[in-house]
Structures are given as C-alpha cells and as structure tokens.
Design a protein around this motif. Structure first.
Motif, PDB file in Angstrom:
ATOM      1  N   GLU A 153       3.034  17.712   2.890  1.00 56.59           N
ATOM      2  CA  GLU A 153       2.180  16.958   1.971  1.00 56.59           C
ATOM      3  C   GLU A 153       3.044  15.972   1.204  1.00 56.59           C
ATOM      4  O   GLU A 153       3.993  16.368   0.523  1.00 56.59           O
ATOM      5  N   TRP A 154       2.692  14.690   1.356  1.00 58.61           N
ATOM      6  CA  TRP A 154       3.440  13.615   0.719  1.00 58.61           C
ATOM      7  C   TRP A 154       2.485  12.713  -0.046  1.00 58.61           C
ATOM      8  O   TRP A 154       1.293  12.661   0.239  1.00 58.61           O
ATOM      9  N   ASN A 155       3.042  11.990  -0.996  1.00 54.94           N
ATOM     10  CA  ASN A 155       2.373  10.841  -1.594  1.00 54.94           C
ATOM     11  C   ASN A 155       3.237   9.641  -1.272  1.00 54.94           C
ATOM     12  O   ASN A 155       4.450   9.675  -1.470  1.00 54.94           O
ATOM     13  N   ILE A 156       2.607   8.576  -0.766  1.00 54.54           N
ATOM     14  CA  ILE A 156       3.340   7.356  -0.427  1.00 54.54           C
ATOM     15  C   ILE A 156       2.959   6.274  -1.432  1.00 54.54           C
ATOM     16  O   ILE A 156       1.773   6.051  -1.692  1.00 54.54           O
ATOM     17  N   GLN A 157       3.988   5.629  -1.972  1.00 57.64           N
ATOM     18  CA  GLN A 157       3.778   4.600  -2.986  1.00 57.64           C
ATOM     19  C   GLN A 157       4.295   3.254  -2.486  1.00 57.64           C
ATOM     20  O   GLN A 157       5.482   3.110  -2.209  1.00 57.64           O
ATOM     21  N   PHE A 158       3.357   2.300  -2.376  1.00 61.89           N
ATOM     22  CA  PHE A 158       3.738   0.943  -1.996  1.00 61.89           C
ATOM     23  C   PHE A 158       4.237   0.171  -3.215  1.00 61.89           C
ATOM     24  O   PHE A 158       5.128  -0.628  -3.117  1.00 61.89           O
ATOM     25  N   PHE A 159       3.622   0.413  -4.340  1.00 60.25           N
ATOM     26  CA  PHE A 159       4.110  -0.116  -5.605  1.00 60.25           C
ATOM     27  C   PHE A 159       3.482   0.688  -6.731  1.00 60.25           C
ATOM     28  O   PHE A 159       2.437   1.304  -6.575  1.00 60.25           O
ATOM     29  N   TRP A 160       4.182   0.703  -7.849  1.00 57.50           N
ATOM     30  CA  TRP A 160       3.758   1.491  -9.006  1.00 57.50           C
ATOM     31  C   TRP A 160       2.471   0.922  -9.561  1.00 57.50           C
ATOM     32  O   TRP A 160       2.314  -0.290  -9.621  1.00 57.50           O
ATOM     33  N   PRO A 161       1.533   1.745  -9.958  1.00 59.99           N
ATOM     34  CA  PRO A 161       1.503   3.200  -9.996  1.00 59.99           C
ATOM     35  C   PRO A 161       0.699   3.816  -8.862  1.00 59.99           C
ATOM     36  O   PRO A 161       0.362   4.991  -8.903  1.00 59.99           O
ATOM     37  N   PHE A 162       0.361   3.048  -7.844  1.00 59.87           N
ATOM     38  CA  PHE A 162      -0.565   3.493  -6.810  1.00 59.87           C
ATOM     39  C   PHE A 162       0.122   4.315  -5.718  1.00 59.87           C
ATOM     40  O   PHE A 162       1.132   3.899  -5.168  1.00 59.87           O
TER      41      PHE A 162
END
Length: 187
Positions: A113-122
């Motif tokens: 389980e990951w969270n991928i962030q393209f740019f803060w805060p999303f």
C-alpha cells in the motif's frame, strides 16, 4: 509549462473526488460502498524496483493516447520511492516524455500500500493487488475500482496470464470491460 498544467489537472482529478462515471459519487464514496481491496501479502521492495511496462489499464484522461508507457521505481535512502512515468504520445516515433512523483509506503507490514504524490499536497492511493511469484508482472488498483493497471517486466504478457489477472481483478470489483491494452513496441 503545458506538461505542468496537464499534471495539475491529472492530480486535481484524481485527488479531489472526481465524479464517478455512473453513480455521481466521489472516489472516496465509491470505495466506501465496496469491500476493502485485498492486496498481496508482502512485496519485497528491492525486488519490485526497476522498470515495468504498462500492459493495460483503465485509462483516465491523462493516460489516453499514451504508448510505450513505462513505470520506473527507485528506492531512496529515506525509504520513499522515486516514481517516473515514461511515455510517448500517440506514436512510437513521438518524443519520449516523463512525469515524476514520489511514493511513500503506507503499510510497512506488506509494502503493498502506497501513496504517490505528484506535487504537494495531493496524493493518490496505489495498491498492489496481484503479483507474480517471480515479480514478472503485477496488478495495481485504486480502492475506488476506477483505476487499474497491469504492468510487466517484458513488453508483452501471455494471454492466459493476462486473462487470469483480469479475472482476479473482476473478483475484487473492477469493471474489466473498461481495461484497455497499452501499445508497446515489438522490438
């Protein structure tokens, strides 16, 4: 600047509860009406790192027209993962482009389980729901069941394996009629 605008639109769509295609619910609401996604029991992160060809997906608007797509994962010393999406638009002859993101493991017991962030805060949720014992292919899903990817170490995947992946995804609530193969070069 155009790439940044597209990236912003992609992230805004994925992270702010875009409308469901059929029910009008947000992704979060859609996921709440479904049982939790079952992930694989464990992912050996160093083994998972490297290049993965995108074999198929349930495309969202930013993936439409992408060919020769590759997901690249590189483990950083801080435990996060550099995620690079490499692609060409509409043609194998087009100029190669890439989008960069950073992934964070949200379940360190399974590493699935990951969270991928393209740019803060999303951030977007990334769940490894199927994985070959030899790490030759994997299936990734989003809890809403609106987003799904089949990735492999090779540019092609035999049909029996591919159909098995789709059947297991369907059993978890994904609409496999929406899955589209991503064109990959043959050489």
């Amino acid at each position: 600047m155009k790439s940044l605008t597209i990236l912003f639109l992609v992230c805004a769509t994925l992270f702010t509860g875009c409308q469901s295609r059929t029910s009008g619910n947000s992704d979060k609401q859609a996921a709440e009406n479904l049982p939790p996604l079952k992930t694989v029991a464990h992912v050996d992160l160093p083994r998972y790192m490297g290049d993965w060809y995108v074999i198929a997906n349930i495309p969202y608007f930013a993936e439409e027209g992408k060919v020769a797509s590759i997901e690249r994962y590189e483990l950083r010393p801080d435990g996060k993962i550099e995620n690079t999406f490499i692609f060409k638009k509409d043609s194998f002859d087009a100029k190669e482009k890439e989008w960069n993101a950073v992934a964070e493991i949200t379940n360190t017991t399974t590493n699935a389980e990951w969270n991928i962030q393209f740019f803060w805060p999303f951030k977007v949720e990334y769940r490894i729901i199927d994985l070959a014992p030899d790490y030759s292919w994997a299936a990734i899903g989003h809890p809403s069941r609106k987003y799904f990817w089949v990735i492999a170490r090779a540019r092609t995947l035999d049909e029996k394996t591919y159909q098995g992946i789709l059947a297991r995804a369907a059993a978890q609530g994904f609409n496999i009629s929406e899955v589209t193969k991503v064109p990959q070069p043959t050489n």
